[in-house]
Motif scaffolding. Structure first.
Motif, PDB file in Angstrom:
ATOM      1  N   VAL A 179       1.979  14.170  14.113  1.00 41.23           N
ATOM      2  CA  VAL A 179       2.071  15.068  15.258  1.00 41.23           C
ATOM      3  C   VAL A 179       3.509  15.097  15.767  1.00 41.23           C
ATOM      4  CG1 VAL A 179      -0.327  14.659  15.932  1.00 41.23           C
ATOM      5  CG2 VAL A 179       1.495  13.266  16.930  1.00 41.23           C
ATOM      6  N   ARG A 180       3.848  16.190  16.445  1.00 42.51           N
ATOM      7  CA  ARG A 180       5.142  16.285  17.121  1.00 42.51           C
ATOM      8  C   ARG A 180       5.010  17.233  18.296  1.00 42.51           C
ATOM      9  NH1 ARG A 180       9.074  19.843  13.074  1.00 42.51           N
ATOM     10  NH2 ARG A 180       7.845  21.763  13.092  1.00 42.51           N
ATOM     11  N   ARG A 181       5.821  16.989  19.301  1.00 42.84           N
ATOM     12  CA  ARG A 181       5.839  17.861  20.472  1.00 42.84           C
ATOM     13  C   ARG A 181       6.507  19.187  20.133  1.00 42.84           C
ATOM     14  NH1 ARG A 181       9.197  16.674  24.040  1.00 42.84           N
ATOM     15  NH2 ARG A 181      10.416  15.199  22.805  1.00 42.84           N
ATOM     16  N   TRP A 182       6.208  20.208  20.940  1.00 41.67           N
ATOM     17  CA  TRP A 182       6.870  21.492  20.772  1.00 41.67           C
ATOM     18  C   TRP A 182       8.359  21.335  21.041  1.00 41.67           C
ATOM     19  CZ3 TRP A 182       6.073  26.129  18.813  1.00 41.67           C
ATOM     20  CH2 TRP A 182       6.927  27.165  19.178  1.00 41.67           C
ATOM     21  N   ALA A 194      11.873  17.463  16.719  1.00 46.02           N
ATOM     22  CA  ALA A 194      12.112  17.530  15.276  1.00 46.02           C
ATOM     23  C   ALA A 194      11.386  16.437  14.513  1.00 46.02           C
ATOM     24  CB  ALA A 194      13.612  17.441  14.992  1.00 46.02           C
ATOM     25  N   ASP A 195      11.086  15.314  15.158  1.00 48.16           N
ATOM     26  CA  ASP A 195      10.522  14.161  14.464  1.00 48.16           C
ATOM     27  C   ASP A 195       9.003  14.192  14.496  1.00 48.16           C
ATOM     28  OD1 ASP A 195      13.099  13.243  14.020  1.00 48.16           O
ATOM     29  OD2 ASP A 195      13.132  12.057  15.875  1.00 48.16           O
ATOM     30  N   TRP A 196       8.391  13.889  13.336  1.00 48.62           N
ATOM     31  CA  TRP A 196       6.952  13.757  13.232  1.00 48.62           C
ATOM     32  C   TRP A 196       6.569  12.301  13.464  1.00 48.62           C
ATOM     33  CZ3 TRP A 196       3.702  17.854  12.692  1.00 48.62           C
ATOM     34  CH2 TRP A 196       4.249  19.064  12.280  1.00 48.62           C
ATOM     35  N   GLU A 206       3.503  15.007  27.260  1.00 47.33           N
ATOM     36  CA  GLU A 206       3.036  15.266  28.611  1.00 47.33           C
ATOM     37  C   GLU A 206       1.729  16.048  28.597  1.00 47.33           C
ATOM     38  OE1 GLU A 206       6.094  17.199  30.775  1.00 47.33           O
ATOM     39  OE2 GLU A 206       7.545  15.563  30.561  1.00 47.33           O
ATOM     40  N   LEU A 207       0.964  15.860  29.653  1.00 44.84           N
ATOM     41  CA  LEU A 207      -0.334  16.501  29.772  1.00 44.84           C
ATOM     42  C   LEU A 207      -0.180  18.025  29.722  1.00 44.84           C
ATOM     43  CD1 LEU A 207      -3.310  15.690  30.251  1.00 44.84           C
ATOM     44  CD2 LEU A 207      -2.918  16.130  32.670  1.00 44.84           C
ATOM     45  N   GLY A 208      -0.973  18.670  28.868  1.00 44.42           N
ATOM     46  CA  GLY A 208      -0.949  20.118  28.738  1.00 44.42           C
ATOM     47  C   GLY A 208       0.130  20.660  27.829  1.00 44.42           C
ATOM     48  N   GLN A 209       0.948  19.795  27.242  1.00 45.86           N
ATOM     49  CA  GLN A 209       2.046  20.236  26.393  1.00 45.86           C
ATOM     50  C   GLN A 209       1.544  20.704  25.029  1.00 45.86           C
ATOM     51  OE1 GLN A 209       4.986  17.195  25.622  1.00 45.86           O
ATOM     52  NE2 GLN A 209       6.645  18.669  25.634  1.00 45.86           N
ATOM     53  N   THR A 210       2.243  21.681  24.454  1.00 41.87           N
ATOM     54  CA  THR A 210       1.900  22.170  23.125  1.00 41.87           C
ATOM     55  C   THR A 210       2.450  21.214  22.072  1.00 41.87           C
ATOM     56  OG1 THR A 210       1.967  24.442  23.910  1.00 41.87           O
ATOM     57  CG2 THR A 210       2.079  24.125  21.549  1.00 41.87           C
ATOM     58  N   ALA A 211       1.669  21.013  21.020  1.00 42.76           N
ATOM     59  CA  ALA A 211       2.073  20.116  19.941  1.00 42.76           C
ATOM     60  C   ALA A 211       1.647  20.722  18.611  1.00 42.76           C
ATOM     61  CB  ALA A 211       1.465  18.730  20.130  1.00 42.76           C
ATOM     62  N   SER A 212       2.111  20.104  17.533  1.00 41.51           N
ATOM     63  CA  SER A 212       1.735  20.511  16.183  1.00 41.51           C
ATOM     64  C   SER A 212       1.161  19.301  15.452  1.00 41.51           C
ATOM     65  CB  SER A 212       2.945  21.052  15.411  1.00 41.51           C
ATOM     66  OG  SER A 212       3.453  22.217  16.018  1.00 41.51           O
ATOM     67  N   VAL A 213       0.144  19.562  14.638  1.00 39.12           N
ATOM     68  CA  VAL A 213      -0.508  18.519  13.848  1.00 39.12           C
ATOM     69  C   VAL A 213      -0.369  18.898  12.381  1.00 39.12           C
ATOM     70  CG1 VAL A 213      -2.652  17.317  13.334  1.00 39.12           C
ATOM     71  CG2 VAL A 213      -2.118  17.960  15.679  1.00 39.12           C
ATOM     72  N   GLN A 214       0.054  17.952  11.570  1.00 40.17           N
ATOM     73  CA  GLN A 214       0.248  18.195  10.139  1.00 40.17           C
ATOM     74  C   GLN A 214      -0.612  17.218   9.346  1.00 40.17           C
ATOM     75  OE1 GLN A 214       3.995  17.030   7.950  1.00 40.17           O
ATOM     76  NE2 GLN A 214       4.288  19.240   7.881  1.00 40.17           N
ATOM     77  N   LEU A 215      -1.294  17.740   8.321  1.00 32.55           N
ATOM     78  CA  LEU A 215      -2.078  16.877   7.449  1.00 32.55           C
ATOM     79  C   LEU A 215      -1.954  17.361   6.014  1.00 32.55           C
ATOM     80  CD1 LEU A 215      -4.989  18.482   6.682  1.00 32.55           C
ATOM     81  CD2 LEU A 215      -5.366  18.035   9.081  1.00 32.55           C
ATOM     82  N   ARG A 216      -2.207  16.448   5.088  1.00 34.95           N
ATOM     83  CA  ARG A 216      -2.121  16.737   3.657  1.00 34.95           C
ATOM     84  C   ARG A 216      -3.500  17.105   3.144  1.00 34.95           C
ATOM     85  NH1 ARG A 216       2.612  17.455   1.228  1.00 34.95           N
ATOM     86  NH2 ARG A 216       2.051  16.255  -0.622  1.00 34.95           N
ATOM     87  N   VAL A 217      -3.591  18.261   2.475  1.00 40.38           N
ATOM     88  CA  VAL A 217      -4.863  18.763   1.980  1.00 40.38           C
ATOM     89  C   VAL A 217      -4.856  18.705   0.462  1.00 40.38           C
ATOM     90  CG1 VAL A 217      -6.411  20.741   1.919  1.00 40.38           C
ATOM     91  CG2 VAL A 217      -5.075  20.263   3.982  1.00 40.38           C
ATOM     92  N   PRO A 218      -5.814  18.013  -0.173  1.00 42.17           N
ATOM     93  CA  PRO A 218      -5.858  17.980  -1.645  1.00 42.17           C
ATOM     94  C   PRO A 218      -6.103  19.368  -2.232  1.00 42.17           C
ATOM     95  CG  PRO A 218      -7.252  16.280  -0.680  1.00 42.17           C
ATOM     96  CD  PRO A 218      -6.831  17.189   0.439  1.00 42.17           C
ATOM     97  N   THR A 219      -5.584  19.584  -3.411  1.00 45.14           N
ATOM     98  CA  THR A 219      -5.763  20.855  -4.107  1.00 45.14           C
ATOM     99  C   THR A 219      -6.609  20.658  -5.349  1.00 45.14           C
ATOM    100  OG1 THR A 219      -3.737  20.536  -5.377  1.00 45.14           O
ATOM    101  CG2 THR A 219      -3.529  21.692  -3.287  1.00 45.14           C
ATOM    102  N   ARG A 220      -6.973  21.777  -5.982  1.00 49.88           N
ATOM    103  CA  ARG A 220      -7.812  21.708  -7.175  1.00 49.88           C
ATOM    104  C   ARG A 220      -7.049  21.229  -8.403  1.00 49.88           C
ATOM    105  NH1 ARG A 220     -10.120  27.631  -7.281  1.00 49.88           N
ATOM    106  NH2 ARG A 220      -7.994  28.026  -6.534  1.00 49.88           N
ATOM    107  N   VAL A 221      -5.725  21.289  -8.354  1.00 46.89           N
ATOM    108  CA  VAL A 221      -4.890  20.858  -9.477  1.00 46.89           C
ATOM    109  C   VAL A 221      -4.239  19.533  -9.107  1.00 46.89           C
ATOM    110  CG1 VAL A 221      -2.953  21.453 -10.961  1.00 46.89           C
ATOM    111  CG2 VAL A 221      -4.494  23.239 -10.146  1.00 46.89           C
ATOM    112  N   ALA A 222      -4.336  18.538 -10.001  1.00 47.62           N
ATOM    113  CA  ALA A 222      -3.808  17.213  -9.685  1.00 47.62           C
ATOM    114  C   ALA A 222      -2.316  17.261  -9.430  1.00 47.62           C
ATOM    115  CB  ALA A 222      -4.118  16.243 -10.822  1.00 47.62           C
ATOM    116  N   MET A 223      -1.580  18.002 -10.252  1.00 51.65           N
ATOM    117  CA  MET A 223      -0.143  18.155 -10.053  1.00 51.65           C
ATOM    118  C   MET A 223       0.158  19.648 -10.065  1.00 51.65           C
ATOM    119  SD  MET A 223       1.012  15.088  -9.730  1.00 51.65           S
ATOM    120  CE  MET A 223       2.778  15.214  -9.967  1.00 51.65           C
TER     121      MET A 223
END
Length: 400
Positions: free
Chosen positions: A257-260, A263-265, A299-316
Motif C-alpha cells: 500500500v501507499r498513500r496518495w 512514492a514508496d510502497w 490519515e483518516l479518510g485519505q486516498t491510498a493505492s493497494v497493489q497485489l500480484r496476480v498469478p497468470t495462466r502462463v508460468a513464465m
C-alpha cells in the motif's frame, strides 16, 4: 484615327495585324506568336515535371525492454483509509433535536455530549413513574400492616384460615406492584437521560445527519464516530480475483500500500475479505491493516493505492502495456525496434491474460527485445524512429 481591330480582321490581314499591331490602340496589346508558343511550352514542362520527394518522417516513440514476468501480473486498486471501528450513533428515544454540540471532523472524547433532544416529555414520564412508585409503596405498606393484624385475629380464632390466606395474597400482590413501580421508575429515569447523546469512545466525527429542529425516531443514525486506534485501507476487487485475495488474509506482506502522492510502497497484511460480492458492484470488499509506526502518515479518510500480484495462466511470460499490441492484417502484432538502424518491424505475437492495462505475451517475443509501447498505431514496416525520452531530453537541454 488609324484602323481599328475589326477593320483589320475584315480585310484578312491577320498576319499583318499580329506582326505589326496598330500603334494608335492604347488599351490592347497583342504579343508575338513566338512568345505565346514559349509560354505554352513552359507551362507543359512545368506540368509534366516530377515533384521533389519529401524527406522520410522520423517518428518519436516510447519503448520498453522486455523482461520475464515470473508468471504474475501486478494489479493496483484504489483504496481509502478508514478506522478499524466505526459506530453510527443514534438516540434510544425519539424526540425533537434542540442542540448539536459537535461539527463534522471534530475530535471527541469518550462520554462527551454530542446531540441533545427536548427532554420535557421524558421528564414528565419520569414524574408519572415516580408518582406511581409512591402509590405502590403506600399500598404495600398498608397490605403488610393488614396482614399482621389478621394473623393476630387468626391466632385468637376470630377469622378463618381462608380469610387469612386472602389477606396474605393481597400483601404479596402489593409487594409485586411495588417492585414493578420501582422498575418502571428506573426505566423512565433512564429514558430522560437518553435525551443527551454521548460518545461511546474517543474518535472523530466523520458524518453528521441531524440538525437542530429535526424530529428523530429511536435508533435513527444521526452521527458516525470513527474510533481512535487501528486503521485499515479498504478496497474492492473484482469477483474473479476473490480466490486470489482470500488466501492472502493474515499473510504478512500479502499486499503493498501507499498513500496518495507518496512514492514508496509499504508491506501490509490483508485482515478481512468479504464472503460474498456486493450485489450492485459485484466486487469483494477487502481490508488491509495499516496500523503501526510505518503507517503513521496514513490519515483518516485519505486516498491510498493497494497493489497485489496476480498469478497468470502462463508460468513464465512477458508483460506489455495494452497499447503496445495492435492489430495488423487480422493478427496481434508488436513493433520491435532495431537499435542499430533505429527502424521498426511488426512482430506477430500470441497473448494470454489481459489484466487492467497490462497484457501478457505467451509467444512471439523474447526477453531483451525493445518494443514500441506508445505510437505504434502510426508506424510502417522499416520506418525510422527515435526514442521519445531522447527527444524530450534534447529539447530540455540548455542551449549554448
Amino acid at each position: 484615327m488609324g484602323d481599328s481591330l475589326p477593320t483589320l480582321l475584315t480585310r484578312g490581314s491577320v498576319n499583318k495585324a499580329l506582326t505589326h499591331p496598330p500603334t494608335t490602340m492604347n488599351t490592347l496589346r497583342w504579343p508575338p506568336v513566338a512568345l505565346i508558343f514559349s509560354l505554352v511550352a513552359a507551362s507543359m514542362l512545368v506540368a509534366c515535371s516530377k515533384p521533389a520527394e519529401a524527406p522520410p518522417v522520423v517518428r518519436s516513440v516510447r519503448t520498453l525492454v522486455l523482461a520475464e514476468s515470473a508468471g504474475a501480473l501486478s494489479r493496483e486498486f484504489a483504496a481509502e483509509v478508514r478506522a478499524r471501528t466505526e459506530s453510527r450513533l443514534g438516540f434510544r428515544v425519539g424526540g425533537k433535536v434542540t442542540r448539536r454540540l459537535v461539527e463534522l471532523g471534530q475530535h471527541v472524547q469518550a462520554g462527551q455530549a454530542l446531540v441533545q433532544l427536548d427532554p420535557q416529555d421524558l421528564k414528565l414520564g419520569e414524574d408519572v413513574a415516580r408518582a406511581g412508585l409512591a402509590t405502590a409503596e403506600a399500598q404495600a405498606a398498608q397490605a403488610v400492616a393488614d396482614l399482621r393484624r389478621f394473623k393476630e385475629l387468626r391466632a385468637q380464632g376470630f377469622i378463618s384460615e381462608a380469610e387469612l390466606e386472602r389477606h396474605s395474597t393481597t400483601e404479596r400482590a402489593a409487594q409485586a406492584a411495588l417492585r414493578q413501580a420501582r422498575a418502571q421508575t428506573g426505566v423512565q429515569a433512564n429514558q430522560a437521560s437518553y435525551a443527551v447523546l454521548t460518545a461511546i469512545a474517543a474518535g472523530v466525527i466523520t458524518a453528521v445527519d441531524v440538525e437542530p429542529g429535526q424530529v428523530v425516531a429511536a435508533g435513527q443514525p444521526v452521527l458516525t464516530l470513527a474510533h481512535d486506534g487501528a486503521r485499515d485501507v479498504v478496497f474492492a476487487v473484482p469477483e474473479d480475483l476473490g480466490a486470489v485475495v482470500r488466501p492472502l488474509a493474515g499473510k504478512p506482506g500479502g499486499v503493498q500500500v501507499r498513500r496518495w502522492g507518496a512514492a514508496d510502497w509499504l508491506n501490509a497484511t490483508v485482515r478481512e475479505v468479504a464472503a460474498a460480492t456486493d450485489p450492485v458492484t459485484r466486487t469483494y470488499l477487502a481490508k488491509a491493516d495499516v496500523s503501526g509506526a510505518a503507517f503513521a502518515a496514513f490519515e483518516l479518510g485519505q486516498t491510498a493505492s493497494v497493489q497485489l500480484r496476480v498469478p497468470t495462466r502462463v508460468a513464465m511470460g512477458l508483460q506489455l502495456p495494452l497499447p503496445a499490441v495492435v492489430e495488423r492484417d487480422g493478427k496481434s502484432v508488436v513493433w520491435v525496434l532495431d537499435p542499430a538502424s533505429m527502424t521498426v518491424q511488426p512482430q506477430p505475437v500470441v497473448t494470454t491474460d489481459v489484466l487492467g492495462n497490462v497484457v501478457q505475451i505467451a509467444r512471439g517475443l523474447k526477453a531483451g527485445q525493445e518494443v514500441v509501447t506508445a505510437g505504434a498505431h502510426v508506424l510502417q514496416p522499416g520506418q525510422k524512429v527515435r526514442r521519445f525520452q531522447e527527444a524530450a531530453a534534447a529539447a530540455s537541454a540548455p542551449r549554448s
